[in-house]
Design a protein around this motif. Structure first.
Motif, mmCIF file in Angstrom:
data_model
loop_
_atom_site.group_PDB
_atom_site.id
_atom_site.type_symbol
_atom_site.label_atom_id
_atom_site.label_comp_id
_atom_site.label_asym_id
_atom_site.label_seq_id
_atom_site.Cartn_x
_atom_site.Cartn_y
_atom_site.Cartn_z
ATOM 1 N N SER A 177 8.272 -2.902 -14.468
ATOM 2 C CA SER A 177 8.313 -4.150 -13.694
ATOM 3 C C SER A 177 8.695 -3.880 -12.241
ATOM 4 O O SER A 177 8.125 -4.476 -11.317
ATOM 5 C CB SER A 177 9.293 -5.136 -14.322
ATOM 6 N N ASN A 178 9.634 -2.973 -12.012
ATOM 7 C CA ASN A 178 10.036 -2.640 -10.644
ATOM 8 C C ASN A 178 8.916 -1.917 -9.902
ATOM 9 O O ASN A 178 8.704 -2.136 -8.702
ATOM 10 C CB ASN A 178 11.287 -1.763 -10.673
ATOM 11 N N HIS A 179 8.188 -1.062 -10.609
ATOM 12 C CA HIS A 179 7.066 -0.335 -10.001
ATOM 13 C C HIS A 179 6.027 -1.306 -9.447
ATOM 14 O O HIS A 179 5.632 -1.209 -8.276
ATOM 15 C CB HIS A 179 6.428 0.586 -11.041
ATOM 16 N N PHE A 180 5.588 -2.243 -10.289
ATOM 17 C CA PHE A 180 4.549 -3.181 -9.847
ATOM 18 C C PHE A 180 5.086 -4.160 -8.810
ATOM 19 O O PHE A 180 4.346 -4.578 -7.908
ATOM 20 C CB PHE A 180 3.969 -3.929 -11.052
ATOM 21 N N SER A 181 6.364 -4.524 -8.914
ATOM 22 C CA SER A 181 6.954 -5.411 -7.915
ATOM 23 C C SER A 181 6.949 -4.767 -6.537
ATOM 24 O O SER A 181 6.592 -5.408 -5.542
ATOM 25 C CB SER A 181 8.394 -5.770 -8.328
ATOM 26 N N LEU A 182 7.324 -3.504 -6.466
ATOM 27 C CA LEU A 182 7.367 -2.796 -5.186
ATOM 28 C C LEU A 182 5.974 -2.494 -4.651
ATOM 29 O O LEU A 182 5.670 -2.729 -3.477
ATOM 30 C CB LEU A 182 8.163 -1.501 -5.335
ATOM 31 N N TRP A 183 5.112 -1.966 -5.505
ATOM 32 C CA TRP A 183 3.803 -1.537 -5.034
ATOM 33 C C TRP A 183 2.887 -2.711 -4.699
ATOM 34 O O TRP A 183 2.084 -2.627 -3.766
ATOM 35 C CB TRP A 183 3.139 -0.620 -6.056
ATOM 36 N N LEU A 184 2.985 -3.814 -5.436
ATOM 37 C CA LEU A 184 2.161 -4.983 -5.099
ATOM 38 C C LEU A 184 2.603 -5.601 -3.775
ATOM 39 O O LEU A 184 1.768 -6.077 -3.000
ATOM 40 C CB LEU A 184 2.221 -6.013 -6.222
ATOM 41 N N ALA A 185 3.911 -5.590 -3.499
ATOM 42 C CA ALA A 185 4.390 -6.051 -2.192
ATOM 43 C C ALA A 185 3.904 -5.121 -1.087
ATOM 44 O O ALA A 185 3.538 -5.565 0.009
ATOM 45 C CB ALA A 185 5.918 -6.139 -2.194
ATOM 46 N N THR A 186 3.890 -3.820 -1.371
ATOM 47 C CA THR A 186 3.382 -2.853 -0.401
ATOM 48 C C THR A 186 1.882 -3.032 -0.185
ATOM 49 O O THR A 186 1.389 -2.965 0.949
ATOM 50 C CB THR A 186 3.669 -1.425 -0.894
ATOM 51 N N ILE A 187 1.157 -3.266 -1.267
ATOM 52 C CA ILE A 187 -0.289 -3.504 -1.167
ATOM 53 C C ILE A 187 -0.573 -4.767 -0.353
ATOM 54 O O ILE A 187 -1.545 -4.825 0.411
ATOM 55 C CB ILE A 187 -0.895 -3.600 -2.585
ATOM 56 N N LEU A 188 0.289 -5.773 -0.492
ATOM 57 C CA LEU A 188 0.148 -6.981 0.329
ATOM 58 C C LEU A 188 0.297 -6.641 1.806
ATOM 59 O O LEU A 188 -0.449 -7.173 2.655
ATOM 60 C CB LEU A 188 1.193 -8.010 -0.095
#
Length: 303
Positions: free
Chosen positions: A92-103
Motif C-alpha cells: 500500500s505504501n509503495h503504490f501510494s508513493l509511486w502514484l503520487a510521483t507519477i502524478l
C-alpha cells in the motif's frame, strides 16, 4: 501519564483515519460517478482514483497495526501474521508513493515546455510513459518484498532456535532495523523523481514568465496558472512525504532504544501524510473542487 498520552494519540489516529477515508473516498466516489456517466476517465482522474484507493488501504493498515501493536503484540511474532502486516504495509505504501510521483511526472510532461527532443518524445507519449513507469515500479516492489521476506525468515529462524518467549519480544526492534532500512532505501526513489519533476517545473515556469514579460502578457495567463497549480500539488506532496519519511527514521531510532512514546508519536504524525494530502489534491483539481463545494453547499443548506 504514559497511558493518557497513548489514549490521546489513539484519538488523533482515529481522527486522521476518518479524515483520510472521507477525503480519499470522496475522490474515488466522484471519479466513479464520472466514469459511469461518461464511460471514460481522463488520465489524471485515473491516477487520482488509484492513488486514493492505495491510500485508503494504507490508512486502514496503519490503524490496524496501531491497535495490534498496543493490544496484540504477540501477533507480530507469528510468521504468518508478521508477513501479512509488513507486506500489506509495503504494497500500500509503495503504490501510494509511486502514484503520487507519477502524478508529478504527468503534470511535468503535460504542462512544462522544453525544446529537448527527448522531452518532446516523452510529452507526445505521456500515457505510455506513465504506464511503463508504473510497470517498472513493480520491479522495485518485487525486489523489496524479496529482501524483506529474507529478513523475516532469518529473524523467525533465530526465534525458533531460542525457546524463551521474551527473546522473541525483545528481538522485535532488532528485526525491524534491516526491514525499515530496506523500506527506507526503496522509498527514496519516488521522492527523488518527484523532486526532479518539481525542479523542472520551476525551471519551465521561469522560462515561461520570461517569455510573457517579453510579450507583455499578465501572470494570469492559463499556462502560468497551470504551472503554479502543478507546483502547489507537487510541493505539497514533497513536504508531506518529507515529514512522513522523517517520522519513519525517528520511529526507527526510537524503536532501537525502545522508546514507546516517541515511536507512537512518530506513527501518529506519519498518518497525517496520506490523510491530508488528498484534501490538497481535491482543492487542486477543478472537477473535485467544484464537487466538494456543491456537497458543502448542500450540507450547509440542510442545517
Amino acid at each position: 501519564m504514559e497511558s493518557a498520552l497513548l489514549s490521546i494519540l489513539t484519538l488523533v489516529i482515529i481522527a486522521e483515519f476518518v479524515i483520510g477515508n472521507l477525503s480519499n473516498g470522496f475522490i474515488v466516489l466522484i471519479n466513479c460517478i464520472d466514469w459511469v456517466s461518461k464511460r471514460q476517465l481522463s488520465s489524471v482522474d485515473k491516477i487520482l482514483t488509484f492513488l486514493a484507493i492505495s491510500r485508503i488501504g494504507l490508512i486502514w493498515e496503519l490503524l490496524v497495526s496501531w491497535f495490534l501493536g498496543l493490544h496484540y503484540l504477540a501477533i507480530f511474532v507469528s510468521g504468518t501474521g508478521l508477513r501479512i502486516m509488513i507486506f500489506s504495509w509495503v504494497v500500500s505504501n509503495h503504490f501510494s508513493l509511486w502514484l503520487a510521483t507519477i502524478l508529478s511526472i504527468f503534470y511535468l510532461l503535460k504542462i512544462a515546455s522544453f525544446s529537448s527532443p527527448t522531452f518532446l518524445y516523452l510529452k507526445w507519449r505521456v500515457n505510455q510513459v506513465i504506464l511503463m513507469i508504473l510497470l517498472g515500479t513493480l520491479v522495485f516492489l518485487f525486489l523489496n518484498l524479496i529482501q524483506i521476506n529474507i529478513h523475516i525468515k532469518d529473524w523467525l529462524d533465530r526465534c525458533e532456535r531460542n525457546t524463551i518467549w521474551n527473546f522473541s519480544m525483545s528481538g522485535l526492534p532488532t528485526f525491524s532495523v534491516p526491514v525499515k532500512f530496506t523500506m527506507t532505501m526503496f522509498s527514496l526513489a519516488p521522492f527523488t523523481v518527484a523532486l526532479i519533476s518539481f525542479l523542472l517545473l520551476i525551471f519551465s515556469l521561469r522560462k515561461h514568465l520570461q517569455k510573457m514579460q517579453l510579450n507583455y502578457k499578465g501572470h494570469r495567463e492559463p499556462r502560468t496558472k497551470a504551472h503554479i497549480n502543478a507546483l502547489k500539488i507537487v510541493i505539497s506532496f514533497l513536504l508531506l512525504y518529507a515529514s512522513f519519511f522523517l517520522c519513519i527514521l525517528i520511529s526507527w531510532i526510537s524503536e532501537l532504544y525502545q522508546n514507546t512514546l516517541i515511536h507512537m508519536f512518530c506513527q501518529t504524525i506519519g498518518v497525517f501524510y496520506p490523510s491530508s494530502h488528498s484534501f490538497l489534491l481535491i482543492l487542486g483539481n477543478p472537477k473535485l473542487r467544484q464537487a466538494s463545494l456543491l456537497v458543502a453547499a448542500k450540507v450547509w443548506a440542510k442545517r
